[in-house]
Design a protein around this motif. Structure first.
Motif, mmCIF file in Angstrom:
data_model
loop_
_atom_site.group_PDB
_atom_site.id
_atom_site.type_symbol
_atom_site.label_atom_id
_atom_site.label_comp_id
_atom_site.label_asym_id
_atom_site.label_seq_id
_atom_site.Cartn_x
_atom_site.Cartn_y
_atom_site.Cartn_z
ATOM 1 N N ARG A 1 -4.634 -2.633 11.023
ATOM 2 C CA ARG A 1 -5.719 -1.734 10.583
ATOM 3 C C ARG A 1 -5.988 -1.839 9.082
ATOM 4 N NH1 ARG A 1 -1.192 1.101 11.220
ATOM 5 N NH2 ARG A 1 -0.484 2.323 9.434
ATOM 6 N N GLU A 2 -5.013 -2.341 8.334
ATOM 7 C CA GLU A 2 -5.186 -2.474 6.876
ATOM 8 C C GLU A 2 -5.599 -3.883 6.450
ATOM 9 O OE1 GLU A 2 -1.577 -1.290 4.893
ATOM 10 O OE2 GLU A 2 -1.428 0.570 6.040
ATOM 11 N N GLN B 1 -8.141 -6.006 7.012
ATOM 12 C CA GLN B 1 -9.481 -6.316 6.501
ATOM 13 C C GLN B 1 -9.652 -5.818 5.056
ATOM 14 O OE1 GLN B 1 -12.022 -8.220 8.127
ATOM 15 N NE2 GLN B 1 -12.752 -8.186 6.011
ATOM 16 N N ASN B 2 -9.147 -4.628 4.792
ATOM 17 C CA ASN B 2 -9.228 -4.098 3.418
ATOM 18 C C ASN B 2 -8.543 -5.016 2.417
ATOM 19 O OD1 ASN B 2 -10.647 -1.848 4.089
ATOM 20 N ND2 ASN B 2 -8.876 -0.473 4.179
ATOM 21 N N VAL B 3 -7.384 -5.495 2.806
ATOM 22 C CA VAL B 3 -6.636 -6.381 1.903
ATOM 23 C C VAL B 3 -7.394 -7.698 1.723
ATOM 24 C CG1 VAL B 3 -4.487 -7.667 1.580
ATOM 25 C CG2 VAL B 3 -4.419 -5.324 2.484
ATOM 26 N N ASN C 1 -2.992 -15.217 7.152
ATOM 27 C CA ASN C 1 -2.992 -13.894 7.767
ATOM 28 C C ASN C 1 -1.984 -13.783 8.908
ATOM 29 O OD1 ASN C 1 -3.795 -11.323 8.705
ATOM 30 N ND2 ASN C 1 -5.261 -12.244 10.128
ATOM 31 N N ASP D 1 -10.589 -8.112 1.903
ATOM 32 C CA ASP D 1 -11.738 -7.817 1.023
ATOM 33 C C ASP D 1 -11.316 -7.810 -0.449
ATOM 34 O OD1 ASP D 1 -13.251 -7.593 3.297
ATOM 35 O OD2 ASP D 1 -13.315 -5.400 3.291
ATOM 36 N N LEU D 2 -10.154 -7.225 -0.719
ATOM 37 C CA LEU D 2 -9.640 -7.194 -2.094
ATOM 38 C C LEU D 2 -9.369 -8.597 -2.615
ATOM 39 C CD1 LEU D 2 -7.028 -4.269 -2.146
ATOM 40 C CD2 LEU D 2 -9.021 -4.523 -3.648
ATOM 41 N N THR E 1 0.834 -1.198 0.000
ATOM 42 C CA THR E 1 0.000 0.000 0.000
ATOM 43 C C THR E 1 0.874 1.255 0.000
ATOM 44 O OG1 THR E 1 -0.119 -0.195 2.403
ATOM 45 C CG2 THR E 1 -1.975 -1.058 1.161
ATOM 46 N N ILE F 1 -1.177 -1.697 -4.674
ATOM 47 C CA ILE F 1 -2.275 -2.586 -4.289
ATOM 48 C C ILE F 1 -3.424 -2.572 -5.320
ATOM 49 C CG2 ILE F 1 -3.310 -0.799 -2.822
ATOM 50 C CD1 ILE F 1 -3.158 -4.356 -1.632
ATOM 51 N N ASP F 2 -3.565 -1.453 -6.042
ATOM 52 C CA ASP F 2 -4.619 -1.355 -7.071
ATOM 53 C C ASP F 2 -4.470 -2.410 -8.166
ATOM 54 O OD1 ASP F 2 -5.019 0.915 -5.642
ATOM 55 O OD2 ASP F 2 -4.434 2.311 -7.252
ATOM 56 N N LEU G 1 -10.207 -11.501 10.712
ATOM 57 C CA LEU G 1 -10.742 -11.092 9.421
ATOM 58 C C LEU G 1 -12.141 -11.654 9.209
ATOM 59 C CD1 LEU G 1 -7.573 -11.748 7.222
ATOM 60 C CD2 LEU G 1 -8.282 -9.622 8.339
#
Lengths: 210, 210
Positions: B156-157, B159-161, B175, B163-164, B117, B134-135, B181
């Motif tokens: 903190r990042e 869950q976003n990862v 993980n 989800d991706l 990220t 990451i995009d 997660l």
């Protein structure tokens, strides 16, 4: 009892049992049978009774294990009521990651010293720990009362580092280098294979539905 | 059989059984009983039979398990006869250490992509892998047929990862972030606790002789 050699796999399962009874104790549950504890840990009741049987008689036949007694016994057996000082040798990527890892403290493990064979790394401070040249190891082990050594150096250097730890009186080594270490019988080496966790993942991929 | 939910602990033990029978097969040993296999893996014969029983009938009562058949079956069950492509998100200390780790290939796991990220890290090449922003993850998962995602970002990042990865179709996540997660039921998450290996060491310290 202290004379019996307890298999490593049994110790690993005690850690799992302790996690379960700690959880159950928080929920104010008083007792658990070997088959219930087995269900919660995916082991047979026979296995649970055999594992705990190494350490004497827990619980009353028919009434299950009293949770709080079992918790205290497991904590004592596993040395949980003590804080152990840890040193790490090799502060490359993995060593640095371990220094930054917050999980150790939770388990009574306190990283108090870091060393590197690369003199350019010595003198730096990482995560509040001054990285020292490897020559300083023997004196630091005594000064800081270090009981556990972590080895995260390249394979070819691992045996030398193990020898230094052993000579300094360290009796437990966690080895991340993919090398087999020769140590005297009274020293415990635990080899960590980072790929092991990934091994069971391929099962899930091979057995997906649809 | 494919409908039954197999406990994670059973899968972990299959990995251990497979190591043993691979070793025995090299030694040209033909068959092993459940109690011998239990002795070698520090489990009771009941546990061994129960674990293997999830996957049908192995061996002939009284004659033990034929080693080479058992090895082949375990390899098939564990998905060992396939190479799986892996992506890693987060190339800080731990992510970099994992990229450099030689153990994955040995187990049929092939790290083919790395992401971060932090845009300053994207564009670098680590261990022959171009680190991408990451995009780029969704397109790369498809292009490289990635089945396993490793998360080594801060909590903190994480869950976003996750989800991706899930949106891109990845069904297995390893993980390393100390965060729980949330993922759909068809996705398997394995949380890695680096301190677990150290936990059993305190047993050895607490139970030293002399």
């Amino acid at each position: 009892m202290s004379k019996k050699k307890i298999p490593e796999a049994v110790i690993s399962r005690l850690v799992v049992y302790l996690r379960e009874v700690t959880e159950l104790n928080k929920l104010k549950i008083r007792a658990i049978s070997s088959s219930e504890l087995g269900d919660r840990t995916n082991l047979s009741d026979v296995q649970v009774r055999k594992d705990l049987g190494y350490f004497g008689q827990f619980g009353v036949s028919g009434a299950g294990y009293p949770i709080s007694d079992l918790k205290e016994s497991l904590e004592r057996i596993l040395g949980k009521n003590t804080i152990w000082n840890v040193a790490i040798v090799g502060v490359g990527h993995l060593g640095s990651a371990l220094l930054a890892y917050s999980g150790f403290n939770k388990h009574g493990l306190n990283i108090v010293a870091g060393f590197d064979t690369d003199l350019r790394k010595a003198g730096k401070t990482l995560e509040g720990i001054l990285i020292q040249p490897i020559d300083a190891l023997p004196a630091m082990v005594k000064e800081k009362n270090i009981s556990i050594g972590i080895i995260t150096v390249p394979s070819r250097e691992a045996q030398n580092v193990a020898d230094l730890f052993v000579a300094a009186g360290v009796e437990c080594i966690l080895n991340f280098a993919p090398a087999s270490l020769n140590v005297p019988e009274h020293v415990k080496v635990k080899d960590v294979d980072l790929s092991r966790e990934l091994e069971t993942l391929s099962y899930h991929l091979a057995n997906r539905n649809g």
